[in-house]
Design a protein around this motif. Structure first.
Motif, PDB file in Angstrom:
ATOM      1  N   LEU A   1       0.828  -1.208   0.000  1.00 22.15           N
ATOM      2  CA  LEU A   1       0.000   0.000   0.000  1.00 22.15           C
ATOM      3  C   LEU A   1       0.860   1.255   0.000  1.00 22.15           C
ATOM      4  CD1 LEU A   1      -2.747  -1.172   2.510  1.00 22.15           C
ATOM      5  CD2 LEU A   1      -3.069  -0.675   0.090  1.00 22.15           C
ATOM      6  N   LEU A   2       2.024   1.169  -0.585  1.00 23.25           N
ATOM      7  CA  LEU A   2       2.917   2.322  -0.648  1.00 23.25           C
ATOM      8  C   LEU A   2       2.504   3.259  -1.773  1.00 23.25           C
ATOM      9  CD1 LEU A   2       6.295   0.448  -0.163  1.00 23.25           C
ATOM     10  CD2 LEU A   2       5.296   2.083   1.448  1.00 23.25           C
ATOM     11  N   PRO A   3       2.793   4.556  -1.628  1.00 25.21           N
ATOM     12  CA  PRO A   3       2.511   5.505  -2.711  1.00 25.21           C
ATOM     13  C   PRO A   3       3.543   5.372  -3.828  1.00 25.21           C
ATOM     14  CG  PRO A   3       3.637   6.623  -0.922  1.00 25.21           C
ATOM     15  CD  PRO A   3       3.376   5.213  -0.440  1.00 25.21           C
ATOM     16  N   ASP A   4       3.246   5.998  -4.941  1.00 30.00           N
ATOM     17  CA  ASP A   4       4.166   6.017  -6.074  1.00 30.00           C
ATOM     18  C   ASP A   4       5.094   7.214  -5.938  1.00 30.00           C
ATOM     19  OD1 ASP A   4       5.482   6.002  -8.477  1.00 30.00           O
ATOM     20  OD2 ASP A   4       3.706   6.292  -9.730  1.00 30.00           O
ATOM     21  N   THR A   5       6.327   6.960  -5.551  1.00 28.78           N
ATOM     22  CA  THR A   5       7.348   8.003  -5.424  1.00 28.78           C
ATOM     23  C   THR A   5       8.643   7.471  -6.040  1.00 28.78           C
ATOM     24  OG1 THR A   5       8.311   7.291  -3.303  1.00 28.78           O
ATOM     25  CG2 THR A   5       6.308   8.641  -3.203  1.00 28.78           C
ATOM     26  N   PRO A   6       9.626   8.332  -6.270  1.00 30.34           N
ATOM     27  CA  PRO A   6      10.917   7.831  -6.779  1.00 30.34           C
ATOM     28  C   PRO A   6      11.535   6.766  -5.886  1.00 30.34           C
ATOM     29  CG  PRO A   6      10.793  10.201  -7.067  1.00 30.34           C
ATOM     30  CD  PRO A   6       9.578   9.812  -6.259  1.00 30.34           C
ATOM     31  N   ASP A   7      11.272   6.817  -4.589  1.00 31.17           N
ATOM     32  CA  ASP A   7      11.859   5.846  -3.667  1.00 31.17           C
ATOM     33  C   ASP A   7      11.163   4.495  -3.704  1.00 31.17           C
ATOM     34  OD1 ASP A   7      13.759   7.660  -2.770  1.00 31.17           O
ATOM     35  OD2 ASP A   7      12.507   8.365  -1.115  1.00 31.17           O
ATOM     36  N   THR A   8       9.910   4.460  -4.145  1.00 29.83           N
ATOM     37  CA  THR A   8       9.170   3.196  -4.126  1.00 29.83           C
ATOM     38  C   THR A   8       9.098   2.513  -5.486  1.00 29.83           C
ATOM     39  OG1 THR A   8       7.017   4.254  -4.535  1.00 29.83           O
ATOM     40  CG2 THR A   8       7.734   4.056  -2.235  1.00 29.83           C
ATOM     41  N   GLN A   9       9.422   3.204  -6.554  1.00 30.57           N
ATOM     42  CA  GLN A   9       9.307   2.610  -7.878  1.00 30.57           C
ATOM     43  C   GLN A   9      10.288   1.444  -8.033  1.00 30.57           C
ATOM     44  OE1 GLN A   9       9.775   5.902 -10.588  1.00 30.57           O
ATOM     45  NE2 GLN A   9       7.863   6.861  -9.915  1.00 30.57           N
ATOM     46  N   GLY A  10       9.755   0.278  -8.402  1.00 36.09           N
ATOM     47  CA  GLY A  10      10.592  -0.910  -8.549  1.00 36.09           C
ATOM     48  C   GLY A  10      11.109  -1.464  -7.247  1.00 36.09           C
TER      49      GLY A  10
ATOM     50  N   PRO B   1      -2.800  -3.630  -4.009  1.00 34.17           N
ATOM     51  CA  PRO B   1      -3.783  -2.640  -4.408  1.00 34.17           C
ATOM     52  C   PRO B   1      -3.238  -1.219  -4.266  1.00 34.17           C
ATOM     53  CG  PRO B   1      -4.212  -3.317  -2.168  1.00 34.17           C
ATOM     54  CD  PRO B   1      -2.894  -3.932  -2.565  1.00 34.17           C
ATOM     55  N   GLY B   2      -1.893  -1.092  -4.147  1.00 31.08           N
ATOM     56  CA  GLY B   2      -1.268   0.214  -3.942  1.00 31.08           C
ATOM     57  C   GLY B   2      -0.991   0.929  -5.246  1.00 31.08           C
ATOM     58  N   ARG B   3       0.180   0.683  -5.815  1.00 27.72           N
ATOM     59  CA  ARG B   3       0.553   1.284  -7.088  1.00 27.72           C
ATOM     60  C   ARG B   3       1.308   0.259  -7.919  1.00 27.72           C
ATOM     61  NH1 ARG B   3      -2.955   4.133  -6.331  1.00 27.72           N
ATOM     62  NH2 ARG B   3      -3.052   6.406  -6.154  1.00 27.72           N
ATOM     63  N   GLY B   4       1.029   0.217  -9.229  1.00 31.26           N
ATOM     64  CA  GLY B   4       1.660  -0.756 -10.102  1.00 31.26           C
ATOM     65  C   GLY B   4       3.149  -0.583 -10.239  1.00 31.26           C
TER      66      GLY B   4
END
Length: 302
Positions: free
Chosen positions: A187-196, A215-218
């Motif tokens: 359930l993390l947001p889409d930020t540069p730190d979470t991508q991939g 269900p957070g971000r693809g």
């Protein structure tokens, strides 16, 4: 107060009655002199891309919990508030709990094929560790519902703030949290730190047979790495509600992989009847000279 509404086609008929009922002192419209508006109610798909003319707007109130589509807009200098809606939280908690229970009880084992499989008894919930990545309002709602059932829940949080009944770990301990996750909920947001963030190395840390629910971000998951990991059984199954491209292309490998369940971005929806009072409260606060609730930190992106 005069408020501009900007959202996808069709949203006006859905939202305007609820917003006007919650905030009758508001004049709500879809167009007009930009300099005359005190605030903007915004969702992706609307017609505003340049916020510069709205120089007198005291708040941009998002109707979405995620703000990645707007937070990087260089013309947006006004305060931006994300949506924290009790209906959204409840919907997300129910979605995640439903799929967690399906994973926990092994419901997919019981094919209606005449075979009596009474030797496959699941453990009780307190023996099934769950990890929730992201302990914002949605993550806390999910964790609360799961702990009420009896699941031991570990949360991973950038803030590290304590959450009752949940063992909260910092992001630095992500590997530890993944290694204990028989059910992983993202359930993390889409930020540069979470991508991939969930790449091949981190997916390999999951226990054999674990389920992944996203269900957070693809953008959180490396798609190719996930498909390879599923072929190795780690995780054993992935429930995916969000994707890098939506709608998910018909020829994408997720549709045909036997260990993937695709749901069409329906885990949680902002409902006008529960969200309109939140919007009204925030606009009243701003017009009274009080700070808005749920303001976005532009540096963090949420």
């Amino acid at each position: 107060m005069k408020v501009r509404f900007s959202a996808r086609d069709g949203a006006w008929d859905e939202w305007a009655p609820a917003l006007r009922a919650a905030l009758p002192e508001m004049t709500l419209s879809r167009d007009g002199d930009p300099a005359g508006f005190d605030a903007i109610i915004y969702a992706p798909g609307g017609d505003i891309t340049d916020f510069t003319p709205y120089r007198n707007a005291r708040l941009i109130q998002s109707l979405w919990a995620g703000v990645e589509r707007i937070v990087g807009n260089a013309t947006l200098t006004q305060p931006l508030a994300r949506m924290v809606d009790p209906g959204l939280q409840r919907g997300m908690a129910e979605y995640c709990t439903g799929w967690a229970m399906r994973a926990h009880l092994g419901m997919d084992r019981y094919a209606q094929d005449g075979i009596w499989r009474n030797g496959q008894v699941p453990p009780l919930a307190d023996a099934r560790p769950v990890t929730v990545l992201g302990m914002g309002a949605l993550g806390q709602a999910v964790a609360s519902m799961l702990t009420a059932i009896g699941f031991p829940v570990t949360g991973v949080s950038a803030s590290g703030r304590a959450v009752p009944g949940v063992s909260v770990l910092p992001v630095a301990a992500l590997d530890q949290a993944l290694a204990r996750a028989q059910i992983l909920i993202c359930l993390l947001p889409d930020t540069p730190d979470t991508q991939g963030l969930l790449d091949a190395r981190r997916l390999a840390l999951l226990p054999q047979g674990a389920w992944l629910i996203n269900p957070g971000r693809g953008t959180l998951i490396d798609d190719a790495a996930l498909l390879e990991a599923l072929d190795r059984g780690r995780p054993a199954h992935a429930v995916l509600d969000v994707f890098r491209a939506e709608p998910l292309p018909a020829d994408h490998a997720f549709w045909s992989h036997p260990a993937v369940t695709v749901t069409p971005h329906i885990a949680a929806e902002t409902r006008p009847e529960t969200a309109a009072p939140v919007v009204a409260q925030n606009l009243r606060r701003v017009m009274a000279g009080q700070p808005a609730l749920y303001l976005v930190d532009r540096q963090r992106g949420y």
